[in-house]
Design a protein around this motif. Structure first.
Motif, PDB file in Angstrom:
ATOM      1  N   ALA A  70     -29.897   8.846   0.205  1.00 47.82           N
ATOM      2  CA  ALA A  70     -29.224   8.711  -1.093  1.00 47.82           C
ATOM      3  C   ALA A  70     -28.286   9.880  -1.390  1.00 47.82           C
ATOM      4  CB  ALA A  70     -30.263   8.586  -2.206  1.00 47.82           C
ATOM      5  N   ARG A  71     -27.988  10.671  -0.388  1.00 46.36           N
ATOM      6  CA  ARG A  71     -27.094  11.804  -0.605  1.00 46.36           C
ATOM      7  C   ARG A  71     -25.638  11.372  -0.619  1.00 46.36           C
ATOM      8  NH1 ARG A  71     -30.641  15.971   3.200  1.00 46.36           N
ATOM      9  NH2 ARG A  71     -32.365  16.094   1.695  1.00 46.36           N
ATOM     10  N   ARG A  72     -24.807  12.247  -1.201  1.00 48.94           N
ATOM     11  CA  ARG A  72     -23.359  12.022  -1.338  1.00 48.94           C
ATOM     12  C   ARG A  72     -23.042  10.872  -2.285  1.00 48.94           C
ATOM     13  NH1 ARG A  72     -24.460  13.717   3.613  1.00 48.94           N
ATOM     14  NH2 ARG A  72     -24.912  11.626   4.361  1.00 48.94           N
ATOM     15  N   LEU A  73     -23.979  10.586  -3.196  1.00 49.22           N
ATOM     16  CA  LEU A  73     -23.726   9.594  -4.238  1.00 49.22           C
ATOM     17  C   LEU A  73     -23.397  10.252  -5.576  1.00 49.22           C
ATOM     18  CD1 LEU A  73     -26.650   7.037  -3.643  1.00 49.22           C
ATOM     19  CD2 LEU A  73     -24.292   6.875  -2.845  1.00 49.22           C
ATOM     20  N   GLY A  74     -23.736  11.537  -5.718  1.00 45.20           N
ATOM     21  CA  GLY A  74     -23.625  12.212  -7.010  1.00 45.20           C
ATOM     22  C   GLY A  74     -24.948  12.235  -7.745  1.00 45.20           C
ATOM     23  N   LEU A  75     -26.038  11.912  -7.040  1.00 42.09           N
ATOM     24  CA  LEU A  75     -27.346  11.814  -7.676  1.00 42.09           C
ATOM     25  C   LEU A  75     -27.917  13.170  -8.055  1.00 42.09           C
ATOM     26  CD1 LEU A  75     -29.606  10.023  -8.615  1.00 42.09           C
ATOM     27  CD2 LEU A  75     -30.455   9.897  -6.260  1.00 42.09           C
ATOM     28  N   ALA A  76     -27.667  14.194  -7.254  1.00 43.89           N
ATOM     29  CA  ALA A  76     -28.181  15.527  -7.591  1.00 43.89           C
ATOM     30  C   ALA A  76     -27.615  16.005  -8.923  1.00 43.89           C
ATOM     31  CB  ALA A  76     -27.834  16.522  -6.480  1.00 43.89           C
ATOM     32  N   ARG A  77     -26.351  15.704  -9.167  1.00 51.70           N
ATOM     33  CA  ARG A  77     -25.752  16.100 -10.451  1.00 51.70           C
ATOM     34  C   ARG A  77     -26.401  15.350 -11.611  1.00 51.70           C
ATOM     35  NH1 ARG A  77     -19.598  18.043 -10.439  1.00 51.70           N
ATOM     36  NH2 ARG A  77     -19.522  19.079  -8.398  1.00 51.70           N
ATOM     37  N   ARG A  78     -26.744  14.082 -11.389  1.00 52.36           N
ATOM     38  CA  ARG A  78     -27.396  13.341 -12.472  1.00 52.36           C
ATOM     39  C   ARG A  78     -28.762  13.946 -12.771  1.00 52.36           C
ATOM     40  NH1 ARG A  78     -28.512   6.940 -12.221  1.00 52.36           N
ATOM     41  NH2 ARG A  78     -26.252   6.856 -12.322  1.00 52.36           N
ATOM     42  N   ILE A  79     -29.519  14.289 -11.737  1.00 52.65           N
ATOM     43  CA  ILE A  79     -30.820  14.935 -11.936  1.00 52.65           C
ATOM     44  C   ILE A  79     -30.645  16.247 -12.682  1.00 52.65           C
ATOM     45  CG2 ILE A  79     -32.716  16.096 -10.749  1.00 52.65           C
ATOM     46  CD1 ILE A  79     -33.066  13.165 -10.556  1.00 52.65           C
ATOM     47  N   LEU A  80     -29.633  17.017 -12.289  1.00 51.10           N
ATOM     48  CA  LEU A  80     -29.383  18.299 -12.933  1.00 51.10           C
ATOM     49  C   LEU A  80     -29.060  18.114 -14.416  1.00 51.10           C
ATOM     50  CD1 LEU A  80     -29.196  21.332 -12.305  1.00 51.10           C
ATOM     51  CD2 LEU A  80     -26.759  21.008 -11.852  1.00 51.10           C
ATOM     52  N   THR A  81     -28.281  17.088 -14.737  1.00 47.93           N
ATOM     53  CA  THR A  81     -27.957  16.810 -16.139  1.00 47.93           C
ATOM     54  C   THR A  81     -29.212  16.476 -16.937  1.00 47.93           C
ATOM     55  OG1 THR A  81     -25.730  16.034 -15.598  1.00 47.93           O
ATOM     56  CG2 THR A  81     -26.672  15.273 -17.678  1.00 47.93           C
ATOM     57  N   GLU A  82     -30.096  15.654 -16.372  1.00 54.47           N
ATOM     58  CA  GLU A  82     -31.348  15.309 -17.055  1.00 54.47           C
ATOM     59  C   GLU A  82     -32.198  16.551 -17.294  1.00 54.47           C
ATOM     60  OE1 GLU A  82     -32.192  12.552 -18.349  1.00 54.47           O
ATOM     61  OE2 GLU A  82     -30.839  11.088 -17.451  1.00 54.47           O
ATOM     62  N   LEU A  83     -32.230  17.446 -16.332  1.00 52.48           N
ATOM     63  CA  LEU A  83     -33.007  18.677 -16.483  1.00 52.48           C
ATOM     64  C   LEU A  83     -32.424  19.568 -17.582  1.00 52.48           C
ATOM     65  CD1 LEU A  83     -33.589  19.427 -12.705  1.00 52.48           C
ATOM     66  CD2 LEU A  83     -35.358  18.781 -14.359  1.00 52.48           C
ATOM     67  N   GLU A  84     -31.109  19.611 -17.668  1.00 55.28           N
ATOM     68  CA  GLU A  84     -30.471  20.413 -18.716  1.00 55.28           C
ATOM     69  C   GLU A  84     -30.742  19.824 -20.094  1.00 55.28           C
ATOM     70  OE1 GLU A  84     -26.382  20.636 -17.595  1.00 55.28           O
ATOM     71  OE2 GLU A  84     -26.755  21.953 -15.886  1.00 55.28           O
ATOM     72  N   LEU A  85     -30.721  18.490 -20.205  1.00 55.47           N
ATOM     73  CA  LEU A  85     -31.037  17.846 -21.484  1.00 55.47           C
ATOM     74  C   LEU A  85     -32.488  18.117 -21.880  1.00 55.47           C
ATOM     75  CD1 LEU A  85     -29.238  14.416 -20.963  1.00 55.47           C
ATOM     76  CD2 LEU A  85     -28.545  16.253 -22.497  1.00 55.47           C
ATOM     77  N   ALA A  86     -33.377  18.063 -20.890  1.00 55.09           N
ATOM     78  CA  ALA A  86     -34.773  18.377 -21.171  1.00 55.09           C
ATOM     79  C   ALA A  86     -34.934  19.837 -21.598  1.00 55.09           C
ATOM     80  CB  ALA A  86     -35.630  18.085 -19.936  1.00 55.09           C
ATOM     81  N   ALA A  87     -34.171  20.719 -20.977  1.00 56.22           N
ATOM     82  CA  ALA A  87     -34.227  22.134 -21.354  1.00 56.22           C
ATOM     83  C   ALA A  87     -33.790  22.331 -22.797  1.00 56.22           C
ATOM     84  CB  ALA A  87     -33.347  22.953 -20.415  1.00 56.22           C
ATOM     85  N   ALA A  88     -32.729  21.641 -23.202  1.00 58.73           N
ATOM     86  CA  ALA A  88     -32.274  21.738 -24.592  1.00 58.73           C
ATOM     87  C   ALA A  88     -33.343  21.216 -25.545  1.00 58.73           C
ATOM     88  CB  ALA A  88     -30.968  20.963 -24.764  1.00 58.73           C
TER      89      ALA A  88
END
Length: 304
Positions: A235-253
């Protein structure tokens, strides 16, 4: 504490219309609406089922892979069996399973299906110039990548959940092979560190299969730490890592963290590039971590 859910940008009507228009054109062009797909005496559904059977598979796996209703799949399988194209069996080790495999006649049918499908594709491409074919090939690859990414779901799970620990095991095996010094699994986050008020753990699913994960834990008051952002090789090179990172940042907020930090290994150059592109700034070491050679920080304007 539940993570803040950021509302996605509203989908424009013209985007919806464009996707539907493409779907209508493509399904008509390849003959998906014809009861005699590719000129053979069967509809697309049965033809696709024959293709997916391959060297043999369980009906349960086919149902999950193709997202088919159990009754509909059973009827198609029985129809193909009546035509002598497949064989249905029950394995002695598990009488709840039904296995399906191609008969010699079924293999001949699939080979002919491939020949006709190749001919159809070749006929569509033959009128294009070489540069136009290249353009189309790149466009199709982009379309598939984005549609795959759109279909993947990301869920908040308990840090002790089976899927969470399975992802961490896969992560550990992956980096153990990449790090020159190997990797000790005792460095993985503990379930209580990434659950409830302490943090968060996200798992991404593609067609029901866990394909990515990421963890957030409390580092100190007002500061969170992101750990173990991992994506399955398929599932690499789909942009999925960035989506996970965004979810983690929202959870951090949502956890009232004003800052998130993370570290990464020298060999993970692609991870370093992603963090920089996502607004992370390299900082001096904030913790003594045996696997770290680069440390990053990002301030979260959305923290509350």
């Amino acid at each position: 504490m539940e993570p803040v859910t950021e509302s996605a940008p509203e989908v424009r009507p013209e985007d919806i219309a464009a996707l539907r228009r493409f779907n209508r054109y493509f399904t008509r062009r390849i003959g998906a609406l014809d009861d005699h797909y590719l000129g053979q005496d069967r509809p697309l559904g049965e033809a696709r089922l024959l293709f997916e059977i391959g060297d043999g598979v369980s009906l349960r796996e086919l149902r999950a892979r193709l997202a088919l209703d159990a009754g509909y799949l059973s009827r198609m399988a029985k129809a193909l069996e009546a035509q002598g194209l497949v064989r249905l069996t029950v394995p002695p080790h598990d009488t709840r399973l039904r296995l399906i495999e191609l008969t010699p006649a079924g293999r001949i049918e699939v080979e002919e299906q491939h020949r006709r499908a190749d001919a159809l594709a070749s006929g569509l491409l033959t009128t294009l110039t070489a540069s136009q074919r290249t353009e189309l090939t790149h466009a199709l690859a982009t379309t598939q990548r984005l549609l795959r990414l759109a279909a993947i779901t990301v869920a908040l799970v308990d840090g002790a959940a089976e899927d969470a620990r399975a992802c961490l095991d896969a992560y550990a095996a992956d980096i153990d092979a990449r790090f020159p010094e190997g990797f000790d699994k005792t460095d993985l986050v503990r379930p209580e560190e990434v659950t409830g008020e302490a943090g968060a753990f996200f798992v991404a699913y593609e067609e029901g299969r866990p394909v990515a994960c990421g963890a957030l834990r409390t580092l100190e008051p007002g500061v969170g730490e992101i750990r173990h952002v991992w994506v399955h090789p398929d599932a690499r090179r789909l942009g999925l890592a960035r989506r996970i990172l965004t979810e983690l940042e929202l959870a951090a907020a949502a956890h009232d963290f004003a800052v998130v930090r993370l570290d990464t290994h020298a060999t993970l150059t692609e991870a370093q590039a992603m963090y920089r592109a996502c607004g992370y700034t390299e900082i001096p070491a904030y913790v003594d971590h045996v696997y770290a050679s680069h440390w990053f920080e990002k301030r979260l304007p959305g923290a509350r």
